[in-house]
Design a protein around this motif. Structure first.
Motif, short mmCIF file in Angstrom:
data_model
loop_
_atom_site.label_atom_id
_atom_site.label_comp_id
_atom_site.label_asym_id
_atom_site.label_seq_id
_atom_site.Cartn_x
_atom_site.Cartn_y
_atom_site.Cartn_z
N UNK A 168 -5.21 10.71 -5.08
CA UNK A 168 -6.22 9.73 -5.52
C UNK A 168 -7.60 10.36 -5.66
N UNK A 191 0.21 11.70 -2.00
CA UNK A 191 0.14 10.44 -2.73
C UNK A 191 -1.03 9.58 -2.26
N UNK A 192 -1.26 9.55 -0.93
CA UNK A 192 -2.24 8.60 -0.40
C UNK A 192 -3.63 9.20 -0.26
N UNK A 193 -3.70 10.49 0.01
CA UNK A 193 -5.00 11.10 0.33
C UNK A 193 -5.44 12.05 -0.78
#
Lengths: 261, 484
Positions: free
Chosen positions: B400, B395-397
């Motif tokens: 995106x 989700x974060x790395x």
């Protein structure tokens, strides 16, 4: 190789009796290729170990096993009292205690320097954002680039990026730091700034394992140098003895090749 | 130093050179023409040939466009006006059909007195999209929301919308404009509620239906809170299963009961009244909104280490991509009736949306998989080394960056899917291109008119698709992080 003219403060660099990493009879294969053979290694809290050796000797693989970026197939690895097995909870616990700095920095290009540093504390350690940013700023000051906090990694030089990567690891307040050839991808002019940061860390008593070809750094801060070849630990000694009086023929050859000119 | 340098005089630079301007060469239009159009004999010939082709095409169509008629009651009247104005045998475009029948192209057979409902739903769509599409660019968000508000309210007034709903729309737009100034993320609440609201505005009926659908996730959340202290796995299962049980077993009954106690409904419109761009946009927007998350899940599943998950994803993607969309639409319209228990009324538009979504998601998954594969391995390793678990790392790395790389492919898939909504003509729905034009031609006054409706519908499709394409380019520019 860079000379380190900066005087080293060894007063803090005490090695405790506490065992940080304990590796016993560890073996690893890539398919049928035996990369790591019967590795035994005990690292105490506060020790600074430099791992040297020709390329393909398994030095990177060894330190990548310590935070389970690579899986070992037999033997035991105990980090900070936690044995690395297939248990994902243990792996995540070890990873949050062990910082790692990569050859190619591996910063997250879509996040600012500050966001790179606060991401893991916020999402893994559940630190409040404000506090995580304060901590990050402190470590960015320590690596001497607080003014770059709101830039993106793509806007920084290689040396600056590597220092951000070190700060990012430190923000998790690790007890052990692993360095996988941290200066190999840098221009010669930028190697020193990264080494200075690493020396400062060593002076503060951080447990460090560095895979590096910087023999000046090894002589200045390491209390043990390990020489690996063909997946085995061939020789280990304190740096003075290691460089001045190598025992094995393989070590002598290696040293003559990298220090020869 | 080698011998060649032996005679070099020792040299030390005492002043550094300042940066200098590049040499100013000849500039202007003449230079541009020579460089781009007449740089050599081949280029000159090609330029002249190109101009001839353009001239041929334009001269061929020019009088047809120039003789456009906008005011007429039928095709024969159009032809008469053209013959009277430009003489016997003159050709001309009869756009009067658009002027006369625009409402059918836009709203299909939707009851005219309720045109304001889809209009409001479409206008509010921009409020729902604002936090997703324009979260960071405050200026653009203001312009988009402001224009959407003005257009929607003006159209609603023109379409005789009831004062109550006019006030509702005004309050939502004003609220969105004000709230987004301080807390743009709060608009996401509206984005989450919008799908149910939009469905209710379009199909009407009792408001209790959508409300009872909404109760499902709330029950799931309560179940999760209750179960979580005991077992996190049981909590997840309960949170997923209980809403489904509620929707299948009780939601309909509860909605009917609630309606009988407190009636709160607007006139219902059945799916066979939908048509034209209302239908295309309904299917297109739903398909786009649903296929992206499904595509992401499929792409991650296909890269998974778990054999079963990976195999299911591969089978699904390869099967759906290997079958024509029309085949899937036929399955939706005909075959599903055999499999479903008799008497179930499973809306045809809903069935089509599901099939279009599955179809687009399979393509989407492959586009996103390309983005995932383009990420350097070091990004995964850095995320692992920091102790991020799989979902947080994704989700974060990973996502995106992977989604950013995939933007052109994702938008191409969206555009393709939106144009494919015209294929619903094959299952008896009134798409704007084929079925609606046939319906228009069915009347005696517009019998035999072909070019104008097709050009008009094609032009509207072009505008929407070109808009999506420009948006994707804007997004790529905004997300660019490498300053090379």
């Amino acid at each position: 190789m860079s000379d380190n003219t900066r005087p080293i403060d060894r007063s803090q660099m005490q090695v405790s009796d506490e065992v940080a990493i304990d590796i016993r009879n560890m073996n690893k294969w890539y398919g049928s290729f035996h990369v790591l053979r019967d590795i035994d290694l005990t690292v105490h809290q506060g020790e600074r170990i430099v791992i040297a050796g020709p390329s393909g000797s398994g030095k990177s693989t060894l330190i990548r096993c310590i935070n389970r970026l690579e899986e070992h197939q037999s033997g035991h690895i105990v980090v900070d009292g936690i044995e690395l097995t297939n248990d994902i909870k243990n792996i995540d616990k070890v990873r949050s205690e062990v910082g790692m700095v990569f050859q190619h920095f591996n910063l997250f290009p879509h996040l600012t320097v500050m966001e790179n540093c606060t991401l893991a504390p916020i999402w893994v350690r559940k630190v409040p954002r404000r506090q995580a940013e304060e901590t990050a700023m402190r470590f960015l000051e320590k690596v001497k680039i607080p003014e770059q906090a709101h830039k993106y990694p793509g806007q920084l030089s290689g040396g600056q990026q590597q220092r951000v990567a070190i700060a990012r690891s430190l923000c998790m307040q690790p007890r052990i730091m692993l360095f996988d050839e941290p200066t190999s991808a840098l221009d010669p002019e930028m190697i020193k700034e990264v080494l200075d940061t690493m020396i400062e860390l060593a002076e503060e008593g951080m447990t460090m394992l560095c895979v590096t070809h910087e023999m000046g750094f090894a002589q200045a801060v390491a209390n043990r140098v390990i020489f690996m070849d063909q997946g085995q630990i061939v020789e280990q000694n304190e740096p003075k003895e290691f460089f001045n009086n190598p025992k094995s023929e393989r070590t002598k050859l290696f040293l003559s090749q990298i220090l020869g000119h | 130093m080698s011998d060649t340098h032996a005679q070099t005089v020792p040299f030390v630079r005492d002043t550094m050179l300042p940066p200098a301007e590049p040499p100013i060469r000849e500039a202007g239009a003449v230079r541009w023409l020579r460089e781009n159009l007449f740089s050599g004999p081949v280029n000159t010939v090609l330029t002249i040939l190109g101009i001839l082709i353009v001239w041929f095409l334009v001269s061929h169509f020019w009088d047809w466009f120039a003789h456009s008629i906008w005011n007429a009651g039928s095709l024969s009247e159009c032809r008469q006006i053209i013959a009277e104005t430009w003489g016997e045998g003159a050709r001309g475009a009869c756009w009067a059909v658009i002027r006369e029948r625009w409402n059918q192209y836009v709203y299909g057979f939707y009851p005219p007195e309720l045109y304001w409902r889809p209009t409001m739903a479409f206008g509010l769509l921009f409020v729902a999209l604002a936090p997703v599409l324009f979260s960071e660019a405050a200026q653009i968000r203001r312009i988009v929301l402001g224009l959407a508000a003005l257009m929607t309210l003006w159209l609603m007034v023109m379409l005789d919308a009831p004062a109550l709903w006019l006030a509702f729309a005004a309050v939502v737009f004003l609220g969105a404009l004000l709230v987004s100034e301080r807390h743009p993320a709060w608009l996401l609440v509206f984005s989450i509620l919008y799908p149910l609201m939009g469905v209710w505005f379009l199909w009407g009926g009792s408001a209790w239906g959508p409300i009872m659908v909404l109760v499902g996730p709330v029950l799931g959340w309560i179940a999760w809170r209750v179960m979580h202290p005991f077992s996190s796995l049981a909590a997840i299962v309960a949170a997923l299963v209980i809403p489904v049980l509620w929707w299948i077993g009780y939601a309909g009954e509860a909605a009917r009961d609630a309606e009988s106690i407190v009636s709160f409904s607007i006139p219902a419109v059945t799916s066979d009244r939908f048509g034209g761009f209302l239908l295309s946009v309904t299917i297109g927007v739903s398909g786009i909104a649903l296929s992206l998350p499904l595509g992401i899940v499929l792409a991650l599943a296909r890269r998974s280490d778990m054999f079963l998950v990976k195999s299911l994803a591969v089978i699904f993607i390869e099967f759906i991509r290997g079958v024509p969309l029309i085949a899937l639409l036929f399955v939706a319209s005909l075959l599903l009736n055999y499999f479903l228990p008799p008497g179930t009324n499973f809306d045809i538009i809903l069935r089509v949306i599901i099939m279009v979504t599955l179809f687009a998601a399979a393509y989407m998954a492959e586009v996103i998989r390309g983005g995932l594969a383009a990420l350097p391995k070091g990004q995964y390793e850095a995320a692992d080394a920091l102790g991020l678990d799989y979902w947080k790392a994704q989700r974060l790395i990973v996502l995106p960056q992977a989604l950013k790389i995939s933007i052109p492919g994702i938008v191409s898939t969206f555009i393709g899917m939106f144009k494919d909504t015209t294929l619903v003509t094959f299952v008896g729905l009134y798409d704007p291109l084929k079925s609606m034009s046939d319906a228009v031609r069915a009347s005696t006054s517009w019998k035999g008119i072909y070019w104008e409706p097709y050009i008009f519908v094609g032009f509207i499709f072009f505008l929407i698709c070109f808009g999506m394409s420009r948006y994707s380019m804007y997004l790529e520019r905004r997300l660019a992080r490498d300053h090379r």
